[in-house]
Design an enzyme around this catalytic site. Structure first.
Site: not given
Length: 227
Positions: A30, A55, A95, A106, A147, A185
């Site tokens: 990341d 994120c 995982y 937002n 978002h 990522e």
């Protein structure tokens, strides 16, 4: 200065660092930046060079003060009315046992919320609100859905879960920054996550600190046990 300490100093300067979790977990790298220093340029780099989901990860203490739950808890509660949500419950993540996903937001002063400027503004304003302790203003300043995807770090951070969420928030905590990080990522051109070797080459090319989850976990736990 070891690798973790170099990463801490880079975060303090508002620089991007790269964090690889482990071969046994996601096997992903990341991009990471301290959210209080986020800029539209950071978002652009993450969007173009990383390509995963951008994120923002928050310390559990912050989530508790803001009243932000895990998304799975929202789904479980809402499934009492909407049965399809019960069928969608994420009980088979390959995982991990539980996803760190929370709500999406937002800032109310953004337009669509998706542009580099809007996302950077939302993230920076969230970090400012937390730094100033204005937790009761969360609903006044932000709306949902949005978002910017929020991630809720596990209680105890890497002591209880070793995801990018916990590892990067632990780094911000070690750096005495607002313990909120923005992560993305790194994706490859073959339809898969970018390989460890590729992300290492990217770090070398762009002069970025690259470190493993194991380094972060050991450093954090060593400090925690000493304290």
């Amino acid at each position: 200065m070891n690798n973790v300490e170099k990463a801490i100093e880079a975060l303090k300067k508002g620089e991007i660092i790269l964090v690889y979790d482990s071969d046994e977990r996601e096997g992903e790298t990341d991009m990471v930046v301290a959210s209080q220093f986020i800029t539209p340029e950071h978002i652009r780099i993450m969007r173009k060079d990383a390509g995963g989901l951008i994120c923002t990860a928050l310390h559990p203490d912050i989530c508790n003060k803001l009243g932000i739950p895990f998304m799975v808890d929202i789904l479980e509660f809402a499934s009492q009315k909407f049965k399809v949500l019960r069928e969608l419950y994420p009980n088979d993540i390959p995982y991990d046992e539980k996803s760190s996903f929370s709500i999406t937001i937002n800032h109310r002063k953004t337009f669509t919320g998706i542009t580099d400027n809007d996302r950077a503004f939302t993230i920076k304003k969230l970090a400012e609100l937390v730094k100033e302790g204005r937790f009761n203003d969360f609903g006044k300043e932000f709306r949902s859905p949005g978002h910017v995807t929020l991630l809720r770090a596990a209680e105890g951070l890497v002591k209880n879960r070793q995801g990018h969420t916990e590892m990067t928030v632990a780094l911000a905590e070690l750096a005495n920054l607002v313990p909120i990080t923005t992560i993305c990522e790194m994706m490859g051109d073959d339809g898969n996550a970018m390989s460890k070797n590729e992300t290492k080459r990217y770090a070398e090319k762009h002069n970025l600190i690259y470190l493993s989850g194991e380094e972060i976990i050991n450093y954090y736990l060593d400090k925690y046990l000493k304290d």
